[in-house]
Design a protein around this motif. Sequence first.
Motif, PDB file in Angstrom:
ATOM      1  N   ALA A 168       0.858  -1.191   0.000  1.00 22.93           N
ATOM      2  CA  ALA A 168       0.000   0.000   0.000  1.00 22.93           C
ATOM      3  C   ALA A 168       0.889   1.235   0.000  1.00 22.93           C
ATOM      4  N   ALA A 169       0.285   2.362  -0.351  1.00 29.33           N
ATOM      5  CA  ALA A 169       1.000   3.635  -0.335  1.00 29.33           C
ATOM      6  C   ALA A 169       0.063   4.712   0.213  1.00 29.33           C
ATOM      7  N   TYR A 170       0.642   5.656   0.931  1.00 33.28           N
ATOM      8  CA  TYR A 170      -0.117   6.735   1.559  1.00 33.28           C
ATOM      9  C   TYR A 170       0.554   8.078   1.315  1.00 33.28           C
ATOM     10  N   HIS A 171      -0.247   9.122   1.394  1.00 33.23           N
ATOM     11  CA  HIS A 171       0.290  10.475   1.524  1.00 33.23           C
ATOM     12  C   HIS A 171      -0.168  10.983   2.879  1.00 33.23           C
ATOM     13  N   LEU A 172       0.781  11.259   3.754  1.00 40.18           N
ATOM     14  CA  LEU A 172       0.492  11.837   5.057  1.00 40.18           C
ATOM     15  C   LEU A 172       0.727  13.334   4.941  1.00 40.18           C
ATOM     16  N   TYR A 173      -0.323  14.104   5.129  1.00 33.04           N
ATOM     17  CA  TYR A 173      -0.212  15.555   5.014  1.00 33.04           C
ATOM     18  C   TYR A 173       0.512  16.124   6.231  1.00 33.04           C
ATOM     19  N   THR A 174       1.425  17.050   5.969  1.00 36.33           N
ATOM     20  CA  THR A 174       2.228  17.614   7.061  1.00 36.33           C
ATOM     21  C   THR A 174       1.469  18.691   7.825  1.00 36.33           C
ATOM     22  N   LYS A 175       0.471  19.291   7.199  1.00 38.74           N
ATOM     23  CA  LYS A 175      -0.311  20.309   7.893  1.00 38.74           C
ATOM     24  C   LYS A 175      -1.166  19.623   8.958  1.00 38.74           C
ATOM     25  N   ARG A 176      -1.134  20.152  10.166  1.00 38.48           N
ATOM     26  CA  ARG A 176      -1.904  19.585  11.271  1.00 38.48           C
ATOM     27  C   ARG A 176      -2.746  20.679  11.906  1.00 38.48           C
ATOM     28  N   ASN A 177      -3.899  20.304  12.384  1.00 36.65           N
ATOM     29  CA  ASN A 177      -4.720  21.197  13.202  1.00 36.65           C
ATOM     30  C   ASN A 177      -4.480  20.828  14.654  1.00 36.65           C
ATOM     31  N   THR A 178      -4.147  21.805  15.458  1.00 41.32           N
ATOM     32  CA  THR A 178      -3.954  21.564  16.875  1.00 41.32           C
ATOM     33  C   THR A 178      -5.296  21.744  17.568  1.00 41.32           C
ATOM     34  N   LEU A 179      -5.780  20.674  18.169  1.00 42.09           N
ATOM     35  CA  LEU A 179      -7.063  20.720  18.856  1.00 42.09           C
ATOM     36  C   LEU A 179      -6.852  20.938  20.347  1.00 42.09           C
ATOM     37  N   LYS A 180      -7.763  21.694  20.936  1.00 46.94           N
ATOM     38  CA  LYS A 180      -7.728  21.913  22.375  1.00 46.94           C
ATOM     39  C   LYS A 180      -8.383  20.726  23.072  1.00 46.94           C
ATOM     40  N   ASP A 181      -8.068  20.539  24.338  1.00 46.11           N
ATOM     41  CA  ASP A 181      -8.694  19.472  25.119  1.00 46.11           C
ATOM     42  C   ASP A 181     -10.210  19.618  25.046  1.00 46.11           C
ATOM     43  N   GLY A 182     -10.885  18.524  24.780  1.00 47.44           N
ATOM     44  CA  GLY A 182     -12.344  18.523  24.724  1.00 47.44           C
ATOM     45  C   GLY A 182     -12.918  19.010  23.409  1.00 47.44           C
ATOM     46  N   GLU A 183     -12.062  19.451  22.489  1.00 46.28           N
ATOM     47  CA  GLU A 183     -12.545  19.933  21.189  1.00 46.28           C
ATOM     48  C   GLU A 183     -12.806  18.727  20.296  1.00 46.28           C
ATOM     49  N   ASN A 184     -14.030  18.536  19.901  1.00 44.59           N
ATOM     50  CA  ASN A 184     -14.438  17.374  19.118  1.00 44.59           C
ATOM     51  C   ASN A 184     -15.002  17.803  17.775  1.00 44.59           C
ATOM     52  N   GLY A 185     -15.141  16.828  16.882  1.00 40.47           N
ATOM     53  CA  GLY A 185     -15.772  17.084  15.597  1.00 40.47           C
ATOM     54  C   GLY A 185     -14.890  17.775  14.574  1.00 40.47           C
ATOM     55  N   LYS A 186     -13.585  17.800  14.810  1.00 38.78           N
ATOM     56  CA  LYS A 186     -12.646  18.424  13.874  1.00 38.78           C
ATOM     57  C   LYS A 186     -11.500  17.463  13.596  1.00 38.78           C
ATOM     58  N   ALA A 187     -10.995  17.505  12.374  1.00 43.09           N
ATOM     59  CA  ALA A 187      -9.854  16.665  11.997  1.00 43.09           C
ATOM     60  C   ALA A 187      -8.567  17.309  12.491  1.00 43.09           C
ATOM     61  N   SER A 188      -7.612  16.462  12.916  1.00 44.24           N
ATOM     62  CA  SER A 188      -6.307  16.987  13.301  1.00 44.24           C
ATOM     63  C   SER A 188      -5.206  16.506  12.360  1.00 44.24           C
ATOM     64  N   ILE A 189      -5.360  15.309  11.794  1.00 44.77           N
ATOM     65  CA  ILE A 189      -4.371  14.734  10.880  1.00 44.77           C
ATOM     66  C   ILE A 189      -5.122  14.166   9.682  1.00 44.77           C
ATOM     67  N   ALA A 190      -4.526  14.279   8.496  1.00 48.25           N
ATOM     68  CA  ALA A 190      -5.167  13.732   7.295  1.00 48.25           C
ATOM     69  C   ALA A 190      -4.186  12.870   6.505  1.00 48.25           C
ATOM     70  N   THR A 191      -4.699  11.788   5.948  1.00 49.73           N
ATOM     71  CA  THR A 191      -3.924  10.931   5.058  1.00 49.73           C
ATOM     72  C   THR A 191      -4.762  10.619   3.835  1.00 49.73           C
ATOM     73  N   LEU A 192      -4.094  10.323   2.745  1.00 48.84           N
ATOM     74  CA  LEU A 192      -4.744   9.847   1.532  1.00 48.84           C
ATOM     75  C   LEU A 192      -4.201   8.456   1.262  1.00 48.84           C
ATOM     76  N   ARG A 193      -5.074   7.470   1.218  1.00 46.44           N
ATOM     77  CA  ARG A 193      -4.648   6.095   0.974  1.00 46.44           C
ATOM     78  C   ARG A 193      -4.746   5.802  -0.517  1.00 46.44           C
TER      79      ARG A 193
END
Length: 160
Positions: free
Chosen positions: A115-140
């Motif tokens: 398999a091969a992936y692209h792991l995106y380097t851009k990250r969203n920093t989430l605060k404690d208790g912050e839900n419903g948002k992506a922090s890391i993304a990959t493309l398979r």
Amino acid sequence: MYAYAAHLYLYTYIYVYETICVFRSNSIMDGTFLLKTIAFSVFFVTTTGLSDDEIMQAACAAVVPSSGLTWISAVRKPCSNTEKTDTCDIICKNAVCSMRSIYGNQGSSGGTCVAAYHLYTKRNTLKDGENGKASIATLRYGVSGCRNPWCGPNFCCCKA
């Protein structure tokens, strides 16, 4: 990872700065305590979070069908939009010696891309208790990404 570490460095800097100000205002500046605080902060920042390699190792291990013992490694793939690079098929064949050295010379002597992936380097920093948002993304890309010579997959899942 880098955005996360930078975020922690900023908070560490603010914490140390505020600690110095408090000690100066109380006239009890203790160099030992300050040194311990700085050492702890640096240790905390450098040991918190997972590296890109660790994230992709987990992803690669998860996508391989379990059929007995399977030796899997996530191997970095160079990414260039202007020139072709080795495909994951080639990278896995070339990486088999380094893989087997980790596994104690177990596994196949021929490396195969599964398999091969692209792991995106851009990250969203989430605060404690912050839900419903992506922090890391990959493309398979799956197995078809094993033959991609361009920038796309930046990690190869290799089986020995």
